[in-house]
Design an enzyme around this catalytic site. Structure first.
Site, short mmCIF file in Angstrom:
data_model
loop_
_atom_site.label_atom_id
_atom_site.label_comp_id
_atom_site.label_asym_id
_atom_site.label_seq_id
_atom_site.Cartn_x
_atom_site.Cartn_y
_atom_site.Cartn_z
N GLU A 1 0.74 -1.16 0.06
CA GLU A 1 -0.01 0.14 -0.01
C GLU A 1 1.10 1.25 0.13
O GLU A 1 0.50 2.12 0.84
CB GLU A 1 -1.02 -0.03 1.17
N GLU B 1 -6.59 -7.92 -0.72
CA GLU B 1 -7.26 -7.78 0.58
C GLU B 1 -8.71 -7.32 0.53
O GLU B 1 -9.01 -6.38 0.36
CB GLU B 1 -6.59 -6.59 1.39
#
Length: 709
Positions: free
Chosen positions: A178, A249
């Site tokens: 991320e 995710e």
């Protein structure tokens, strides 16, 4: 020997070992020449124990998963530079081989920055002291250590033959995590770092693809992937037509913090968004984060994060099925797999079925080409009847119907056929007898007992080096002035403070996950002459995210004595420091702790602070998971047989007046049959006489699920 001959020989050797080539195109991963729709689940090896890894993996497989995804936790494996630990719960190779033994694939998210609500985002704290280091940017010291650790992990996997290209189960690896969330803060250096990280990873030649999640500019050949709850809506897609749509995710719940309430995400909502991602985005890989959350043992959770992790996942903290979530998703996986060839090989088309309704069709070519369809109702309130291929279909609110043959509905995301279950907590033993307990009062140091001295308030984390949650700030204050109604005022950027004057407790205060600094103001009695002020600063996990993590400040920021007449600023006085507690130094929680420690009979249990308690117990006879109910305690840490089962913070209530966590998992592998030693360190006046030992099980119920989804 000619080079082409060598290559042929090597290829034949790899085939003999069961090696599988993993490639990809714009539709999916291609494993050994075959396209696959993959359902994956995050299970983190250090958040459970080797004894229950096989059971967790088996339940994931039974639930329709074919991949297990895990981070690699740098701070566990390299606690000091060049010193490695892969033992016990940290045995990554054993974990991956267990997954392989059960016939599943692995997605290995090396990072080595992981975030994951894990203390310091997974970085070992010694990185903080590397001269000139700036984390996660085009910084030479950081890149060197990051590359060293990444190479260490890849080399270990290669030496064990664990990549699919060697016949192993690892089909994907991840570098960074991320990063786009912080990339702008680093400007051009951030962009250069992304390029470097991708090139470095690919250069390690694992033989399987690399991914970067939430990284729309992931350099070729690294695949950019989606994280979130609604990737069927939010994912902007792969950054190249030659890359597949992967969801690394899919949050099955959300992490839970002290002072917060659990986030409940329904089985129906998860199923809807998985199906939408496959139908709308041509998604071919979905990972549930978490499929099993487990337990943040020791001091591994990040700032304010509770010890239980993603307990609302399809497998709860104890590894028990959470129904209907587990069963509903199992049915979804079966429905998708029944038409996976059509979804992977067919041509996609979409069309409107109404103002809030839409359809997606996948058709294979040829006269007998198979067909699969998804009928979507985006209306959150109303049932809607649609016409599709001369048939009528009723779509429940906010649902998707799956038609593997374009005719018959085999699954609807809002129609739950799995019965709900509920958790049963069965008390086995109470600790209500005072004569079963012993206590040890920790020492409150004063200035004369400290060796580290500074003329300013030092930053908490830089002093403790993450060796302890606790840092004592001590001061010798000479009081010879007129001061009526004196108050001690402490401002802190840590998480908790406790203040003492000449060994007497004055009071405490704390912040929260969303309030980063706070103030303690308490009356203080000042004696003529010397007064010893001792302030205990407490961290409940280190920060795990954000740019410039190495520059974060924690600890006391100002200290004043306020009088009616005037105030005395003590911030730049001469302070003495002590890292940790005496009980920690003595390892009082170990089974074979220092024999010189003198435990005493249990005294007053209502107001004591900074105190240790010890008792013994026998293991429950059943095979059910075990948990301690600590609802009568305040704040502290708990050990069983020298094994930390984590921090507790019962006294921090959420908006409905309840603790965020009262049950604390004790893995069976931590226990002996008899004479288990329970040790607690209590900061905040908790009462050990109301602790209980419990077993945990679940049972199906016929009632409405309510919030049990």
């Amino acid at each position: 020997m000619e080079n082409w001959v060598i290559l042929v020989v090597m290829s034949l050797a790899l085939l003999a070992m069961g090696a599988e080539e993993v490639t990809y195109d714009g539709r999916s991963l291609i494993i050994d020449g075959h396209r696959k729709i993959l359902f994956s689940g995050s299970i983190h090896y250090p958040r459970s124990t080797p004894q229950i890894w096989p059971t967790l993996i088996a339940k994931a497989k039974e639930g329709g998963l074919n991949v297990i995804q895990t981070y690699v936790f740098w701070n566990l494996h390299e606690p000091q530079p060049g010193q490695y630990d892969f033992s016990g719960r940290y045995d990554l190779v054993r974990f991956i081989k267990e997954i392989q033994a059960q016939g599943l694939y692995v997605c290995l998210r090396i990072g080595p920055y992981v975030e994951s609500e894990w203390t310091y985002g997974g970085f070992p704290f010694w990185l903080h002291d590397v001269p000139g280091i700036v984390y996660r940017t085009d910084n030479e010291p950081f890149k060197m250590y990051m590359q060293n650790f990444t190479t260490k992990i890849v080399s270990m996997m290669q030496s064990e033959g664990l990549y699919a290209s060697q016949g192993g189960p690892i089909i994907l690896s991840q570098i960074e995590n991320e990063y786009q969330n912080v990339q702008k803060a680093f400007g051009e250096e951030g962009s250069r770092y992304v390029e470097w990280a991708a090139k470095m990873a690919v250069g390690l030649k694992t033989g399987v693809p690399w991914v970067m999640c939430k990284q729309t500019d992931a350099p070729d050949p690294v695949i950019n992937t989606c994280n979130g709850m609604r990737c069927g809506e939010t994912f902007t897609g792969p950054n190249s037509p030659n890359k597949p749509a992967l969801w690394t995710e899919n949050w099955t719940s959300f992490y839970h913090v002290y002072g917060g309430e659990p986030y409940i995400r329904s089985a129906e909502d998860i199923a809807f968004h998985v199906t939408l991602f496959i139908a709308r985005k041509n998604g071919s890989y979905v990972n549930y984060y978490m499929y099993h959350g487990g337990t943040n043992f020791g001091r591994t959770s990040s700032a304010y994060v509770i010890t239980s992790y993603y307990d609302q996942a399809p497998l709860d903290e104890y590894g028990l099925l959470r129904q209907p979530k587990w069963g509903h998703l199992k049915e979804l996986h079966a429905a998708i797999k029944s038409c996976s060839t059509t979804l992977l090989e067919g041509k996609q088309s979409n069309f409107s079925l109404g103002q809030l309704q839409e359809g997606y069709v996948f058709e294979e070519e040829g006269e007998e080409g198979k067909c699969a369809a998804f009928l979507v109702n985006n209306d959150h309130v109303n049932i809607f009847t649609v016409q599709f291929r001369n048939r009528s279909y009723q779509l429940p609110p906010n649902s998707i119907s799956i038609l593997p043959d374009c005719q018959n509905v085999t699954f609807n995301t809002a129609t739950v056929n799995t019965k709900c279950n509920r958790r049963i907590i069965s008390p086995v033993q109470t600790f209500s007898s005072a004569d079963k307990w012993e206590q040890f009062q920790d020492v409150i140091p004063n200035f004369d007992q400290t060796s580290l001295i500074s003329n300013s308030l030092l930053e908490h984390m830089n002093v403790t080096k993450d060796k302890s949650d606790y840092l004592w700030y001590t001061l010798r204050f000479e009081h010879n002035l007129s001061c009526s109604e004196p108050k001690l005022q402490v401002q802190s950027a840590a998480h908790v403070v406790h203040a003492f004057a000449d060994g007497t407790y004055l009071g405490g205060a704390h912040g929260s996950h969303d309030v980063k600094s706070f103030t303690l103001e308490v009356p203080v009695t000042l004696n003529e002459g010397t007064n010893n002020i001792s302030i205990l600063s407490v961290m409940v996990g280190l920060p795990d995210s954000g740019a410039f993590l190495e520059q974060r400040f924690a600890g006391l920021t100002t200290v004043e004595i306020e009088c009616s007449e005037e105030s005395y600023d003590l911030t730049n006085s001469t302070w003495g420091y002590q890292v940790g507690l005496l009980g920690e130094q003595l390892e009082i929680y170990e089974e074979q702790s220092d024999s010189s420690i003198q435990w005493f009979e249990l005294g007053n249990t209502t107001d004591q602070t900074i105190v240790w308690y010890k008792a013994t117990f026998d293991s429950p006879k059943s095979d059910d998971p075990v948990a301690l109910n600590l609802e009568s305690m305040g704040k502290g840490h708990v050990w069983v047989n020298g094994q930390s089962i984590g921090r507790y913070w019962i006294s921090f209530h959420h908006s409905k007046g309840q603790p965020s966590q009262t049950l604390y998992h004790v893995p069976r592998s931590f226990l002996n049959e008899n004479g288990n030693i329970l040790v607690l360190f209590e900061e905040d006046g908790g009462n050990p006489l109301h602790i209980s030992l419990n077993t945990v099980s679940s049972t199906n119920i016929d009632d409405t699920c309510l919030n049990n989804h």
